[in-house]
Design an enzyme around this catalytic site. Structure first.
Site, PDB file in Angstrom:
ATOM      1  N   ASP A   1      65.423  17.191  41.901  1.00 42.94           N
ATOM      2  CA  ASP A   1      65.638  17.737  40.554  1.00 42.94           C
ATOM      3  C   ASP A   1      66.117  16.666  39.582  1.00 42.94           C
ATOM      4  O   ASP A   1      65.844  16.744  38.384  1.00 42.94           O
ATOM      5  CB  ASP A   1      66.676  18.873  40.584  1.00 42.94           C
ATOM      6  CG  ASP A   1      66.028  20.230  40.788  1.00 42.94           C
ATOM      7  OD1 ASP A   1      64.827  20.356  40.506  1.00 42.94           O
ATOM      8  OD2 ASP A   1      66.717  21.153  41.233  1.00 42.94           O
TER       9      ASP A   1
ATOM     10  N   ARG B   1      63.788  33.735  41.641  1.00 48.06           N
ATOM     11  CA  ARG B   1      65.142  34.086  41.220  1.00 48.06           C
ATOM     12  C   ARG B   1      65.148  34.659  39.804  1.00 48.06           C
ATOM     13  O   ARG B   1      64.178  34.516  39.059  1.00 48.06           O
ATOM     14  CB  ARG B   1      66.044  32.843  41.262  1.00 48.06           C
ATOM     15  CG  ARG B   1      66.368  32.343  42.643  1.00 48.06           C
ATOM     16  CD  ARG B   1      67.104  31.007  42.613  1.00 48.06           C
ATOM     17  NE  ARG B   1      66.240  29.908  42.193  1.00 48.06           N
ATOM     18  CZ  ARG B   1      66.623  28.637  42.096  1.00 48.06           C
ATOM     19  NH1 ARG B   1      67.880  28.314  42.377  1.00 48.06           N
ATOM     20  NH2 ARG B   1      65.778  27.700  41.718  1.00 48.06           N
TER      21      ARG B   1
ATOM     22  N   VAL C   1      60.640  19.740  47.239  1.00 49.15           N
ATOM     23  CA  VAL C   1      60.529  20.921  46.385  1.00 49.15           C
ATOM     24  C   VAL C   1      61.731  20.983  45.451  1.00 49.15           C
ATOM     25  O   VAL C   1      62.885  20.920  45.890  1.00 49.15           O
ATOM     26  CB  VAL C   1      60.438  22.203  47.238  1.00 49.15           C
ATOM     27  CG1 VAL C   1      60.466  23.440  46.355  1.00 49.15           C
ATOM     28  CG2 VAL C   1      59.155  22.177  48.074  1.00 49.15           C
TER      29      VAL C   1
ATOM     30  N   LEU D   1      74.083  12.667  44.389  1.00 49.66           N
ATOM     31  CA  LEU D   1      74.206  13.246  43.057  1.00 49.66           C
ATOM     32  C   LEU D   1      75.085  12.380  42.174  1.00 49.66           C
ATOM     33  O   LEU D   1      76.198  12.015  42.553  1.00 49.66           O
ATOM     34  CB  LEU D   1      74.816  14.654  43.139  1.00 49.66           C
ATOM     35  CG  LEU D   1      75.136  15.327  41.800  1.00 49.66           C
ATOM     36  CD1 LEU D   1      73.854  15.679  41.057  1.00 49.66           C
ATOM     37  CD2 LEU D   1      75.998  16.562  41.999  1.00 49.66           C
TER      38      LEU D   1
ATOM     39  N   TYR E   1      69.758  25.756  34.275  1.00 48.50           N
ATOM     40  CA  TYR E   1      69.628  24.416  34.838  1.00 48.50           C
ATOM     41  C   TYR E   1      68.614  23.658  34.001  1.00 48.50           C
ATOM     42  O   TYR E   1      67.531  24.173  33.690  1.00 48.50           O
ATOM     43  CB  TYR E   1      69.142  24.474  36.287  1.00 48.50           C
ATOM     44  CG  TYR E   1      70.174  24.976  37.267  1.00 48.50           C
ATOM     45  CD1 TYR E   1      71.348  24.270  37.489  1.00 48.50           C
ATOM     46  CD2 TYR E   1      69.961  26.150  37.988  1.00 48.50           C
ATOM     47  CE1 TYR E   1      72.300  24.724  38.397  1.00 48.50           C
ATOM     48  CE2 TYR E   1      70.905  26.610  38.907  1.00 48.50           C
ATOM     49  CZ  TYR E   1      72.069  25.898  39.103  1.00 48.50           C
ATOM     50  OH  TYR E   1      73.010  26.345  39.991  1.00 48.50           O
TER      51      TYR E   1
ATOM     52  N   LYS F   1      65.727  28.195  36.026  1.00 51.40           N
ATOM     53  CA  LYS F   1      65.158  26.853  35.975  1.00 51.40           C
ATOM     54  C   LYS F   1      64.866  26.431  34.549  1.00 51.40           C
ATOM     55  O   LYS F   1      64.748  27.255  33.641  1.00 51.40           O
ATOM     56  CB  LYS F   1      63.884  26.770  36.814  1.00 51.40           C
ATOM     57  CG  LYS F   1      64.120  26.932  38.305  1.00 51.40           C
ATOM     58  CD  LYS F   1      65.071  25.872  38.858  1.00 51.40           C
ATOM     59  CE  LYS F   1      64.487  24.476  38.826  1.00 51.40           C
ATOM     60  NZ  LYS F   1      65.429  23.456  39.355  1.00 51.40           N
TER      61      LYS F   1
ATOM     62  N   HIS G   1      68.472  19.585  34.083  1.00 52.45           N
ATOM     63  CA  HIS G   1      68.120  18.311  34.742  1.00 52.45           C
ATOM     64  C   HIS G   1      67.352  17.405  33.788  1.00 52.45           C
ATOM     65  O   HIS G   1      66.288  16.874  34.110  1.00 52.45           O
ATOM     66  CB  HIS G   1      67.308  18.575  36.009  1.00 52.45           C
ATOM     67  CG  HIS G   1      68.006  19.457  37.007  1.00 52.45           C
ATOM     68  ND1 HIS G   1      69.117  19.050  37.717  1.00 52.45           N
ATOM     69  CD2 HIS G   1      67.765  20.739  37.397  1.00 52.45           C
ATOM     70  CE1 HIS G   1      69.534  20.027  38.506  1.00 52.45           C
ATOM     71  NE2 HIS G   1      68.730  21.067  38.326  1.00 52.45           N
TER      72      HIS G   1
ATOM     73  N   GLU H   1      74.232  22.388  35.377  1.00 52.64           N
ATOM     74  CA  GLU H   1      74.578  21.303  36.300  1.00 52.64           C
ATOM     75  C   GLU H   1      75.557  20.286  35.743  1.00 52.64           C
ATOM     76  O   GLU H   1      76.073  19.448  36.482  1.00 52.64           O
ATOM     77  CB  GLU H   1      73.313  20.583  36.796  1.00 52.64           C
ATOM     78  CG  GLU H   1      72.638  19.670  35.794  1.00 52.64           C
ATOM     79  CD  GLU H   1      71.683  20.392  34.869  1.00 52.64           C
ATOM     80  OE1 GLU H   1      71.006  19.696  34.082  1.00 52.64           O
ATOM     81  OE2 GLU H   1      71.596  21.642  34.927  1.00 52.64           O
TER      82      GLU H   1
END
Length: 371
Positions: free
Chosen positions: A270, A15, A298, A240, A94, A75, A96, A118
């Site tokens: 994640d 991406r 993944v 979540l 993102y 990421k 995390h 997020e």
């Protein structure tokens, strides 16, 4: 403002953080956009399209990072990118952080103003920048499960939808949020037998109304989890807690109770994963087996469908990116409380409570930052 978009370096991450359409919107409002050479190739976006949109192509990641006021990524930075982090720079991606003490420490030490996709949260509790990737991961999970159930992948040799006279796969989805509801929807469309659990009755009621009983909904409690995990051919975990580590609701004992060749997919990996047996895997080495159960954990599932994911991501991140570029991060956060909740680190401090709690660090309150 100079907005930089480096090429993603995480394993099999194709991406890119900005489409040509997004670059055009930024350049049209007077900002300079730097795109690393080849950043869009994995998503099937030629760099000529970025050039026509007014972006400048830069040869190396180091040039993008060093020249930009704001870095947009998909990421979280990996260890090889830590050296590029610098004081005063805005990082919009993102993150995390609750699942990564190492990255949290790097952002704190380098005094980065890190805004996490997020944890941007609307007044009604929705997470607008997480939603499209959760939607994609949820829709991918049953497709992944269908392959892993095949004998050649270590599975039980069960066809997801069964055939006439033979039962379909039993799919158990933990969590009825964006990822879980989409996973259940696609699995039901593949004619599997689907059960979804959650502690939020309104979410379960919505699924029941939309699917008219085709998907079974149950309230989540320990006994229900123990029973349904044991019976399942596929367990999909999508729990979540915004910005915090996911709770370990599926125990190793539950996994051990499953039949050999069953499949466990942890979409919550994640944020640390919602299964005790989960550990992060990559697209190049996606599975491992624990107690006879095939695990798929993944951390960047949507990276496997990068064209769809890139456009879905830019659709939601671009308005916030324009806010940050137009006003600067401090004024943008003052004027938009939802965006302010995305700030995770600033000037050597952790500013997001669940991240501070996860790593036993002190928290600098937003009110103290936005003075």
């Amino acid at each position: 403002m100079i907005v930089g978009v480096p090429k993603e370096v995480k394993d099999n991450e194709y991406r890119v953080a900005l489409t040509p359409e997004g670059a055009r919107e930024l350049t049209a409002t007077g900002h300079q956009v730097l795109i690393q050479d080849g950043a869009g190739a994995g998503s099937g976006i030629p760099q000529q399209r970025y050039e026509r949109a007014g972006a400048e192509i830069v040869a190396t990641a180091a040039e993008v990072w060093s020249s930009s006021d704001m870095i947009m990524k998909v990421k979280e930075p990996v260890a090889s990118e830590f050296e590029h982090l610098r004081e005063g720079q805005i990082l919009f991606t993102y993150l995390h952080l609750a699942a990564s003490a190492e990255l949290t420490q790097a952002l704190v030490e380098r005094k980065v103003a890190a805004v996490a996709y997020e944890t941007v949260q609307l007044p009604d509790g929705r997470l607008p920048l997480l939603a499209p990737m959760s939607e994609i991961a949820g829709r991918m999970a049953p497709h992944v499960a269908a392959h892993l159930l095949e004998k050649g992948y270590g599975g039980r040799g069960i066809l997801m939808g069964g055939v006439s006279g033979v039962r379909p796969a039993k799919v158990f989805v933990l969590g009825a949020g964006m990822a879980g509801s989409n996973a259940a929807w696609i699995a039901a469309g593949m004619e599997a037998e689907v059960i979804v659990v959650d502690t939020n009755l309104d979410r379960l009621r919505f699924i029941d109304q939309i699917h008219k009983g085709r998907i079974i909904t149950l309230m989540s409690d320990r006994l229900t989890l123990e029973q349904r995990v044991r019976e399942a051919d596929v367990v999909i975990g999508s729990v979540l807690v915004p910005g915090a580590r996911a709770p370990k609701l599926i125990t190793q004992e539950m996994i051990r109770s499953m039949r050999a060749g069953a499949v466990a997919i942890d979409i919550a990996i994640d944020q640390g994963g919602c299964m005790e047996t989960s550990r992060m895997t990559t697209h190049s080495d996606p599975t491992y087996v624990v107690d006879g159960v095939v695990h798929y954990c993944v951390g960047n599932m949507p990276g496997a469908v990068p064209n769809t994911s890139t456009y879905a991501l830019t659709n939601v991140t671009l308005p916030y990116a324009i806010e940050l570029a137009n006003l600067g991060w401090r004024e943008a956060l003052k004027s938009d409380h939802s965006l302010a909740l995305g700030l995770n680190t600033f000037d050597g401090h952790v500013t997001y409570g669940p991240v501070a709690e996860a790593h036993d660090l002190s928290q600098l309150k937003l009110d103290e930052v936005l003075v």
